[in-house]
Scaffold this active site. Sequence first.
Site, PDB file in Angstrom:
ATOM      1  CB  SER A 220      -9.643  61.501 -52.741  1.00  0.00           C
ATOM      2  OG  SER A 220      -9.174  62.833 -52.888  1.00  0.00           O
ATOM      3  CG  ASP A 221      -5.748  61.034 -47.224  1.00  0.00           C
ATOM      4  OD1 ASP A 221      -5.532  62.253 -47.093  1.00  0.00           O
ATOM      5  OD2 ASP A 221      -5.386  60.187 -46.387  1.00  0.00           O
ATOM      6  CD1 TRP A 222      -4.765  67.879 -49.205  1.00  0.00           C
ATOM      7  CD2 TRP A 222      -6.536  66.626 -48.700  1.00  0.00           C
ATOM      8  NE1 TRP A 222      -5.796  68.723 -48.839  1.00  0.00           N
ATOM      9  CE2 TRP A 222      -6.893  67.976 -48.532  1.00  0.00           C
ATOM     10  CE3 TRP A 222      -7.508  65.661 -48.449  1.00  0.00           C
ATOM     11  CZ2 TRP A 222      -8.163  68.398 -48.113  1.00  0.00           C
ATOM     12  CZ3 TRP A 222      -8.773  66.063 -48.024  1.00  0.00           C
ATOM     13  CH2 TRP A 222      -9.079  67.405 -47.863  1.00  0.00           C
ATOM     14  CG  PHE A 223      -1.941  65.007 -53.730  1.00  0.00           C
ATOM     15  CD1 PHE A 223      -2.094  65.822 -54.836  1.00  0.00           C
ATOM     16  CD2 PHE A 223      -1.472  65.567 -52.551  1.00  0.00           C
ATOM     17  CE1 PHE A 223      -1.776  67.168 -54.774  1.00  0.00           C
ATOM     18  CE2 PHE A 223      -1.141  66.913 -52.486  1.00  0.00           C
ATOM     19  CZ  PHE A 223      -1.295  67.718 -53.601  1.00  0.00           C
ATOM     20  N   GLY A 224      -5.138  61.307 -53.194  1.00  0.00           N
ATOM     21  CA  GLY A 224      -5.439  59.882 -53.118  1.00  0.00           C
ATOM     22  C   GLY A 224      -6.375  59.380 -54.196  1.00  0.00           C
TER      23      GLY A 224
END
Length: 814
Positions: A220-224
């Site tokens: 995932s993208d960060w916090f995605g």
Amino acid sequence: MDQLLRELTLEEKVSLLSGEDFWSVPAVERLGIGKLRVTDGPNGARGGGSLIGGVNSASFPVGIALGATWDVPLVTEIGAALADEVKSKGAHMLLAPTVNIHRSVTNGRNFECYSEDPILTAELAVGYINGLQGQGIGATIKHFVGNESEIERTTISSEVGERALREIYLFPFEHAVKKAGTWGVMSSYNRLNGTFTSEHNWLLATVLRDEWGYDGIVMSDWFGSHSTAPTVNSGLDLEMPGPPRDRGQKLIDAVKAGEVTQETLDKRVLAMLRLMDRVGSLDDHRPFVERADDRPEHRALIRRAGAAAAVLLKNHGILPLTGNGSVAVIGPNAKTAQIMGGGSAQLNAHYRISPWQGLVSALGETRLSYAPGCTNHRFEPLLRGALTVEYFANQTLSGEPVHVGTMEDAQAFWIGQVAEGKVDPLHFSARISGAFTPEVSGEHRVGIYSAGFTKVFVDGRLVADAWTHWTKGRTFFEEGCDEVVGTLDLTAGHAHEIVIEFATKDFATLGLAAFACGIGRPMGDAEISEAVAAARAAETAVIFIGRNGEWDTEGSDLDGILLPGRQNELVEAVAAANPRTVVVLQTGGPVEMPWVGNVAAILQAWYPGQEAGNAIADVLTGAAEPGGRLPQTFPVRWADNPAHSQDREVYPGLEGKVRYEEGIFVGYRHYDKLGMTPLYPFGFGLGYTDFSLSDLVIDDSAFESDGRLVVSLTATNTGARAGATVVQLYVSDDASGEPRPAKELKAFEKLHLQPGEQRSVTMLLDARAFAWYREKARHWLVEAGSFTIRVGQSSADLPLTGQVTRSTTLMLPV
């Protein structure tokens, strides 16, 4: 891997599917599994620090600059150098390359991406990945898929038809999987046609793994990540960062409840173990060390690449600068080294060479004069100097501070551990104090913006308040407010007391706390008059204008492509005073140029990394060729761009949706469709020598059977000095059953030739070069009929043409 998988407990398996902290996946010490570490890219390896400060790193040219090189071997070389940088930061994977398409000229992150064209993007991405992974460092190609703007990017749904996805937006990722074998893919923040990409089964399972045969990991993208079972079941292997929000005990419970099967869990874990084996982290138990590894060979490569990226847009015989005449160096970017864009790509460079420094080294300071002319900053200039920071374990600045530290300037990006772990990074307050001594008396502007609540006091007076009426804006990845500015008079030579109060607030998506405070003195007519006087007194005037990483940044799109501030006015005034005026642009994309007819030369220099000033000076003086060609069409005005529309759902988005109404007609395809002449066409660029192309030969012996062509020609340097050009091949479908672009780039080759040198060029085309995607039938189709091959040195300069014909259709699988 299978044996290791069998030895892992459920808890250990789950631990490998989410981050331990911001940059790492936890070790499993019981089985000797080492920790996997990642670091941000793509124009360097920042390491484990925050976006501000941290261990020094090499700053390479940004993505659009690499796109402008059109040079796959050079980008491969840069990928290998970046592998050295990643190793110096104790990491195993680089979060790069970024291959989203330049759909709109206003995307704040265009600087980080290569091009508006999928073929150019794909070929450069393959080179970059091969360079990285050839040295044992994993690539993480991003953002998969549909992240072509920064507005509401963590929630918006990109509404894209499957044909446009297949032909334009997915193509670089497909190339990276099939040709480069990328080890990592990062999902984007946005939704795709209503579903978050991090839990998009069609995207991650059907397309990526089943059709393309991908065997790497998806992170995932960060916090995605937005769910537990749906992300795991759809194909998201790794949730980042840690500690986990959607996994950990939640995933353990989901497995026990049967929401995630053991077989699915094992697939995700096996992918992680395979990756860790590839990058060497499986058996890496060395102490974690980050080094500031300033290598001479990387310095030289960055300087060479910066010149190779520079695009000469106009030259009326003034460049390269020769003789011993005086030069007026003018503009807001002259003495400031604009080396990179903003956001997660930024890092703490080893050094920054400004254009002024580069020209001093090349020409000598005695030949130069200087005038700033005007400003171009988005935010007030950062307050610098020794600052004291008091941290409080509450959000009210009450009681005694639990920690006291220092800052070198008035900015912070707090994420993860804060104040040596003595405060909760999401629930604390801080008081920052110091002094500012102005050089000139008079009105000054004090600006503050923050992801959190802030106030700025000068000599005890509240000047800027981003606390009382804090409103979400476009800073700090859309977690911060827009800048709040106050004015006051300050006295030259007097140390004015500055106090900044900060407190955290609830976050929307990204758990961070941040602020930046600046103090500046407004410029006006007097500074433009000073620049005009300098230009009039010199033989040549060189104006350094454009934007910077405050404008070209992740988390914020541009409002338009007019130059900020009074820069256009400055150029007009200087050009009127001196006909030998050269404009050097540093931007992450196109700008409108109302003065284009009034200046003698224009050089687009992008953000070329830490050697910026030396690379620019090399090109201006002729020590290096301006080797770049435009990777993005430069329109006359923003309204000409394909994403510009009166319908806000087309851009910038409306009610949670952004509709890609133009479909496949992105970039030059759009201008061709409308018969619109841009300011400068895709693929355009001048040099200091001339080239001719001749002897086009098309071998179509395999075209009927399997759709392959071999195209050959001769390129000749007809000028008096060595130089570079890009041979570009475009294909036109002369009578398609569905709308197709007038022409599409399908192959290219960068050439470096000596004066008078001739070279044969051969380009191979496969059937996909002639195919379009049929949505309902779910296959690629090469139609019967004729196709025109066009070859030249830009999308608007294609003198060599030939035609090929096939009598049958050819269907190709996805």
